[in-house]
Design an enzyme around this catalytic site. Structure first.
Site, short mmCIF file in Angstrom:
data_model
loop_
_atom_site.label_atom_id
_atom_site.label_comp_id
_atom_site.label_asym_id
_atom_site.label_seq_id
_atom_site.Cartn_x
_atom_site.Cartn_y
_atom_site.Cartn_z
N HIS A 368 11.94 -12.38 15.17
CA HIS A 368 10.82 -12.60 14.27
C HIS A 368 9.59 -11.79 14.60
O HIS A 368 8.56 -11.92 13.93
CB HIS A 368 10.40 -14.08 14.27
CG HIS A 368 11.30 -14.94 13.47
ND1 HIS A 368 11.14 -15.13 12.12
CD2 HIS A 368 12.40 -15.65 13.81
CE1 HIS A 368 12.08 -15.93 11.66
NE2 HIS A 368 12.87 -16.26 12.68
N LYS A 559 -3.42 -17.64 6.32
CA LYS A 559 -2.37 -17.42 7.32
C LYS A 559 -2.98 -17.65 8.69
O LYS A 559 -4.19 -17.85 8.79
CB LYS A 559 -1.81 -16.00 7.21
CG LYS A 559 -2.91 -14.91 7.15
CD LYS A 559 -2.34 -13.51 7.05
CE LYS A 559 -1.92 -13.12 5.65
NZ LYS A 559 -0.50 -12.82 5.49
N ARG A 560 -2.12 -17.64 9.73
CA ARG A 560 -2.69 -17.74 11.07
C ARG A 560 -3.74 -16.65 11.28
O ARG A 560 -3.62 -15.55 10.74
CB ARG A 560 -1.59 -17.58 12.12
CG ARG A 560 -0.75 -18.83 12.28
CD ARG A 560 -1.57 -20.02 12.71
NE ARG A 560 -1.89 -19.97 14.11
CZ ARG A 560 -1.45 -20.86 15.01
NH1 ARG A 560 -0.70 -21.88 14.63
NH2 ARG A 560 -1.79 -20.75 16.27
N LYS A 565 -3.14 -9.40 11.87
CA LYS A 565 -3.17 -9.74 10.45
C LYS A 565 -4.47 -9.26 9.78
O LYS A 565 -4.59 -9.24 8.57
CB LYS A 565 -3.00 -11.25 10.26
CG LYS A 565 -1.61 -11.73 10.68
CD LYS A 565 -1.50 -13.24 10.54
CE LYS A 565 -0.20 -13.80 11.10
NZ LYS A 565 0.96 -13.65 10.20
N THR A 667 5.80 -14.47 4.53
CA THR A 667 6.37 -15.21 3.41
C THR A 667 5.27 -15.70 2.49
O THR A 667 5.52 -15.99 1.32
CB THR A 667 7.21 -16.41 3.89
OG1 THR A 667 6.46 -17.13 4.88
CG2 THR A 667 8.54 -15.98 4.47
N LYS A 671 4.90 -16.23 -1.72
CA LYS A 671 4.41 -17.45 -2.40
C LYS A 671 3.28 -17.10 -3.36
O LYS A 671 3.19 -17.63 -4.47
CB LYS A 671 3.94 -18.48 -1.36
CG LYS A 671 5.10 -19.03 -0.54
CD LYS A 671 4.67 -19.68 0.78
CE LYS A 671 5.87 -19.83 1.69
NZ LYS A 671 5.52 -20.15 3.09
#
Ligand code: IMP
Length: 837
Positions: A368, A559-560, A565, A667, A671
């Protein structure tokens, strides 16, 4: 409401169902919970309702499980340290096809089902993508009739609750079991001892072979809790089995014998700590002994259970790979590999070669992450002390494996060192990814780019040795939760237009492409989005006391919080917009509401500082009268599955802006697009495949490619070049560094700027800044044309077929597991109780 257009016989069946639901609810309130109308709290109402729903699942669950025994198909065990399930009530009712019946029944008792649905605590037994993926997979397996099991840990405390206090994250324990968990069934009979510590002794058996015994161990019992997982529109209900730690009864006889009763009880309590709390770090292993024990606890209890279940129908253990597939969700459960070896050899008395053949044909591993710091490695001394027998087995696996490497690549000592399961630095460590690859027959990445990076960069040596072992399985999401339940407005609109086949066959969304030109459909689409935005605006008002403009572009990054990110890049853009408005207060600006949500690992100081920065920028921007409602910055506290279900349907723009080559898949990106948001993103993870599906012209792509990132790093990246060259960027960074957003503590955010300018800007925000800002200008221009925006949003939704977790699971089932969908009777009748079969 009773449907009066139905013929009288069906009306009476409906009435029957309604009465049964009411009866079931009232009985649970009275007999299970011992409450009446005077004493029932809102939790009791919820729990009685949940028990009534669970009864409907249990009927189907027993049928399904019996069918598994009777038909004896190959079963798939999905091992995961995390299952981020979120709420269960609505999803269960949707999947059982009983949402309207229960709504009517509760209504007739004076309760609003939506209020009860919104009252449920999330089951937050996960950090982010990896745990939610596991939850989506369970939904898909049940829906598709795949004999699947989720195995994990029943943490007493899930992911922490995040409050924002003076702009900063404060963590509170997530006591999710406080008002009981009505969905689970405790299985006191499914109890396995899990051993720790002790020592290994060798002896010769009657045949003269050396056998090993692991003795003087401290045992903890693993007790099962089962949660039924209903499929959509089928009778099939699978199992999620979560383990809880119980002290073993004979735990500390020595203390009892010495008369030290309290000390003995203390030790018992300590052993139960194993399943106490989920580690809240995502993509950053903590290296803690308790976490190591948790991982082994899951591995050992599960493998014992798998062998126990296999043995019920079979005696020849060599058939395990024909009847069992085990998928490791990242390396966290990979101690299951030496545990399987140990049980097959030491308990079942198989020889090494037979045990190894069974093990490698049974296991498969999903990677992952490629962030080097996130690859798990456990110090050898942990294993020496806690799992001495497993260390022996791992050494033996390594010896045999390195002999193979030598044969493949004679004389290549560098390769031996790189591939060894043991890292020989000042502290020797076991590389869990290497163990997982060597012990499995399949290694997969979770998006096409990610798999290529695994092959070409991270595990190249392994790929060269075993190319056939590597494969890609692009992640997916369940449309039952992420569209049908979360966004009933859009789901209803789609179903009216193209039928409801998409609920189990997401490719059917392609039919929407024709409607993207239909003005009526476009307007209906816009109305749904507007309604959803109003609902989110209300939520923001209630939670953040901030009024946002529902006509503004809802620009969301949820998100985290992690440097890779790049929430910080988004903040740099927000400040740029702010400066532009301030420079020309009378100018024309496309109004935006920039929404952030996400948790930072409690020990991740820079991520927490970024949260503070977002809130500090919000304080300035949101209260500046020159800005008005043209720009607002919102940080929604406590991101969770249930909050995500509110945000995605209301979003216009999806921020997927990680540095290319760092996000394995993502993911959330799927969504958002499914819920009709346009994506602004880098060519990273599954963004690339989203682009391929929706068309390059319907997505906003910016920034360097993964190859360009590598190339720039090779050439030598100097973030200061960009700082000096781009005046708007320099201004923004100076403002942050000099305390413009923190006048009371001017140095507060200096570390953020230091990370960019003085510590190398590891994720290359500055290199992508200009491209990002230019791309955002394109976004704003398009937003001025609402019909064209909606047209593209519809085309995005139409292209999401590939990203159903049903497709992902079908690929795992076909390529890796060799399991088949079982014929399940599509019965959804309400069973009147006819007693156990
Ligand atoms: P487990 O597989 O042992 O966890 O059991 C799950 C469920 O499968 C049980 O509650 C039973 O309903 C069913 N089951 C267990 N053993 C058998 C069997 O031997 N034949 C048919 N059904 C079984």
């Amino acid at each position: 409401m009773m449907d009066e257009t139905l013929p009288p016989s069906e009306q009476s069946a409906e009435l029957d169902t309604l009465m049964l639901i009411i009866k079931s609810f009232l009985e649970h309130l009275e007999y299970t919970l011992g409450k009446d109308k005077y004493s029932a709290t809102r939790h009791d109402i919820f729990n009685a309702l949940a028990y009534a729903v669970r009864d409907r699942m249990v009927e189907r669950w027993l049928d399904t499980q019996q069918a598994y025994y009777n038909q004896d198909p190959k079963r798939i065990y999905y091992l995961s340290m995390e299952f981020l399930m979120g709420r269960t009530l609505e999803n269960s009712l949707v999947n059982l096809g009983l949402l309207d019946d229960f709504r009517d029944a509760m209504n007739s008792l004076g309760f609003d089902l939506d209020v009860l649905i919104d009252q449920e605590q999330d089951a937050g037994l996960g950090n982010g993508g990896l745990g939610r993926l596991a939850a989506c997979f369970l939904d898909s397996m049940a829906t598709m009739g795949i004999p699947g099991y989720g195995y994990g840990i029943r943490y007493e405390y899930g992911i922490f609750r995040q409050n924002i206090v003076d702009g900063a994250q404060v963590e509170y324990p997530d006591n999710w079991l406080r008002y009981r968990n009505p969905w689970e069934l405790d299985r006191q009979e499914h109890l396995h001892p899990v051993k720790f510590y002790g020592r290994v002794v060798e002896r010769k058996n009657a045949e003269g072979n050396t056998v090993f015994a692991w003795i003087d161990t401290e045992d903890v019992m693993a007790m099962a809790y089962d949660t039924p997982i209903p499929g959509f529109g089928t009778n099939s209900v699978n199992t999620m089995r979560l383990w809880t730690a119980k002290s073993s009864r004979d735990f500390d006889l020595t203390f009892f014998n010495e008369g030290n009763y309290i000390r003995a009880v203390e030790k018992k309590m300590l052993s139960e700590n194993i399943s106490k709390v989920l580690y809240p770090a995502d993509h950053i292993p903590e290296g803690k002994e308790l976490r190591f024990k948790q991982e082994y606890f899951l591995a050992s209890a599960t493998i014992q259970d798998v062998i126990y279940r296999f043995r019920k129908n079979h005696s020849d253990l060599r058939l395990i790979p024909d009847k069992v597939a085990i998928q490791l969700n990242d390396t966290h459960p990979s101690l299951a590999i030496p545990e399987m070896m140990r049980l097959l050899m030491d308990r079942e008395r198989l020889d090494w070669d037979t045990a190894w053949d069974i093990t490698t044909r049974t296991f498969a591993y999903t990677n992952h992450t490629i962030l080097p710091e996130a690859l798990e490695k456990w110090p050898v001394w942990f294993l020496e002390q806690i799992l001495p027998r497993h260390l022996q087995i791992i050494y033996e696996i390594n010896d045999r494996f390195l002999a193979q490497v030598r044969q493949h690549f004679p004389g290549d000592t560098g390769r031996l060192e790189r591939m060894s399961l043991v890292e020989e630095h000042w502290e020797r460590k076991i590389r869990m990814a290497h163990l997982a690859i060597v012990g499995s027959h399949s290694v997969n990445g979770v998006a096409a780019l990610h798999t290529e990076i695994l092959k070409e960069k991270v595990f190249t040596d392994f790929f060269e040795m075993w190319p056939e072992r590597f494969n890609n399985k692009t992640n997916g999401i369940t449309q039952r939760r992420w569209l049908k339940s979360a966004n009933p407005g859009q789901a209803g609109l789609i179903s009216r237009a193209i039928g409801d086949g998409w609920i189990t066959d997401l490719d059917q969304l392609r039919k929407l492409a024709d409607l993207a030109k239909d003005r009526d459909f476009i307007h209906a689409w816009q109305r749904v989005k507007q309604e959803n935005k109003k609902r989110l605006a209300d939520y923001i008002f209630r939670n953040n006391e901030l009024q946002v403009n529902v006509d503004s572009l809802f620009d969301c990054q949820v998100k985290r919080i992690h440097e890779y990110k790049r929430q910080l890049l988004n903040v740099l853009h927000v400040i740029t917009l702010y400066n532009r408005i301030k420079a020309a207060p009378a100018g024309d600006f496309v109004p935006r509401t920039v929404i952030f949500s996400g948790k930072a690992a409690p020990a991740y100081a820079l991520a927490k500082l970024i949260i503070r920065l977002i809130n500090a920028v919000g304080d300035v921007v949101n209260n500046d009268p020159d800005v008005g409602d043209r720009l607002k910055v919102v940080f929604l506290a406590n991101y969770s599955v249930s909050l995500a279900e509110k945000i995605f349907p209301a979003s216009d723009l999806s921020e997927q802006i990680s540095t290319a080559g760092t996000e394995a898949s993502g993911t959330g990106n799927m969504k958002f697009a499914l819920n009709g948001a346009l994506t602004i993103g880098t060519l990273d993870g599954a963004n690339i495949e989203i682009m391929e599906e929706v068309g390059r012209e319907n997505i906003f792509i910016f920034g360097m490619t993964a190859g360009e990132v590598d190339e720039l790093r090779r050439r030598g990246y100097d973030p200061r070049d960009y700082y000096h060259r781009i005046p708007e960027l320099k201004r923004v960074l100076d403002q942050i560094a000099e305390g413009f957003f923190s006048p009371a503590t001017p140095d507060l955010f200096r570390p953020v700027v230091d990370a960019l300018l003085n510590q190398g800007d590891n994720y290359m925000l500055l290199a992508d800044y200009a491209s990002y800002v230019a791309c955002q200008e394109e976004v704003s221009r398009l937003y001025l044309d609402p019909d064209e925006w909606a047209r593209r949003a519809i085309l995005n939704c139409a292209g999401m077929g590939k990203f159903s977790s049903d497709r992902t699971i079908a690929e795992y089932a076909r390529d890796i597991w060799g399991v088949e969908q079982m014929e399940v009777r599509p019965v959804l009748e309400f069973r009147k109780h006819d007693g156990p079969a």
